[in-house]
Design an enzyme around this catalytic site. Structure first.
Site, PDB file in Angstrom:
ATOM      1  NE  ARG A 237       6.395   6.339  -5.437  1.00 36.72           N
ATOM      2  CZ  ARG A 237       6.006   6.269  -6.700  1.00 36.72           C
ATOM      3  NH1 ARG A 237       5.018   7.030  -7.126  1.00 36.72           N
ATOM      4  NH2 ARG A 237       6.602   5.436  -7.540  1.00 36.72           N
ATOM      5  CD  GLU A 266       0.056   4.809  -1.368  1.00 38.22           C
ATOM      6  OE1 GLU A 266       0.315   3.886  -2.175  1.00 38.22           O
ATOM      7  OE2 GLU A 266       0.184   6.010  -1.658  1.00 38.22           O
ATOM      8  CG  HIS A 285      -0.504   4.872  -5.585  1.00 38.28           C
ATOM      9  ND1 HIS A 285       0.541   4.739  -4.704  1.00 38.28           N
ATOM     10  CD2 HIS A 285       0.059   5.299  -6.754  1.00 38.28           C
ATOM     11  CE1 HIS A 285       1.673   5.069  -5.300  1.00 38.28           C
ATOM     12  NE2 HIS A 285       1.406   5.425  -6.556  1.00 38.28           N
TER      13      HIS A 285
END
Length: 326
Positions: A237, A266, A285
């Site tokens: 993360r 993000e 991601h």
């Protein structure tokens, strides 16, 4: 009366059909993620929620007085306010195991891409700059027979270790909250302190879950301990890394490069310095982003949801919310 479910993201038709066998449901049909204010309007009569990013906090629970189950289409559940959910007796589930191999594949891909400078050299060729023999200035770094340090030896960490050990004949160091003696015996990996891992590894791979204790687990001190030739990989993360410290370490040559699938914000902001660094590989991601794995995750989340709504213990109950199961 059949339980009512709200599906807060697009899922395959097969997943909807499965839920339809047991529950009435509504679904978000708009593009992208459902806006928060819209979700709060429509969730009021729902017993179950299928989601993957929506923050489950007191605000949402106040808007959903009937809510009993939240099923995450994700291995992580840092979007759960565990305290608020516990106080209401809300069951929470996630989707571990089905994405382990897919994420491990990606991590090895990031390692190779960063070490061998594949995205940079792809741009070099496509820009018409390849006009002769490639010189030392474009040489990469070997992956095979090097040392990899894995921070967080969970299921995905084990899959990474297996690929590194038997595919690339690497020495494997790891640090973890609990020692994995069975993994050590099976694969010959070495348990060590985080300091030793950082000092001796050619590749440092961060795979720890996001918890209050792991926020900024990699910061100035940690990057300063790494070899100047080392490469940092993060597929956990974004919040587990102090991004400013990472940018500084890269800019000052304290580490050689980085391969990143996650970021502190993000989508990554267009002015982020990481995007201008040739020695950084950036991807959006996509750790679990294959068609088969995303299908398997959605179906497992649906199975968790239905089982919990039927009054049975779901197969992937979040441990901290186990007391919510009666």
């Amino acid at each position: 009366m059949r339980p009512k479910v709200f599906i807060a993201k697009k899922v395959p038709k097969e997943v909807e059909d499965y839920i339809d066998q047991y529950c009435d449901y509504d679904t978000w049909n708009g593009s992208g993620l459902i806006p928060r204010n819209e979700l709060l309007k429509v969730i009021g009569n729902s017993d179950g929620l299928l989601t993957n990013r929506e923050y489950i906090n007191q605000e949402l629970l106040d808007s959903a007085p009937r809510l009993r189950v939240v099923s995450n289409i994700s291995v992580g559940y840092n979007n759960f306010d565990l305290g608020a959910m516990k106080s209401r007796g809300i069951i929470g589930t996630n989707t571990p195991t089905v994405l382990d191999d897919t994420v491990a594949d990606l991590v090895l891909g990031l390692m190779i891409a960063t070490a061998r400078r594949i995205p940079e050299l792809d741009r070099f060729v496509k820009a018409g700059q390849w006009r002769g023999v490639v010189g030392e200035e474009l040489f990469g770094t070997d992956v095979h027979h090097r040392t990899i340090g894995i921070i967080g030896m969970g299921r995905i960490g084990e899959c990474i270790a297996e690929r590194a050990k038997f595919g690339f004949k690497m020495r494997i160091l790891y640090c973890n909250r609990t020692r994995k003696v069975d993994v050590e015996n099976r694969m010959g990996v070495e348990h060590c302190s985080m300091e030793q891992l950082l000092q001796e590894s050619d590749f440092v791979v961060l795979m720890t879950p996001l918890t209050p204790k792991t926020v900024n687990i990699m910061s100035d001190r940690e990057f300063n301990l790494m070899k100047r030739s080392a490469i940092f990989i993060n597929a956990s993360r974004g919040e587990t890394v102090n991004e400013n410290a990472l940018i500084k370490a890269l800019a000052e040559g304290k580490i050689s490069g980085a391969g990143l699938d996650v970021y502190s914000k993000e989508p990554i902001e267009p002015h982020n310095p990481l995007l201008g660094m040739q020695n950084v590989v950036t991807i959006p991601h996509i750790g679990s982003a294959t068609a088969q794995t995303r299908f398997d995750m959605a179906m497992l989340a649906a199975e968790n949801l239905v089982r919990a709504l039927m009054g049975k213990e779901p197969p992937n109950l979040v441990p901290e919310l186990r007391e919510s199961v009666k």
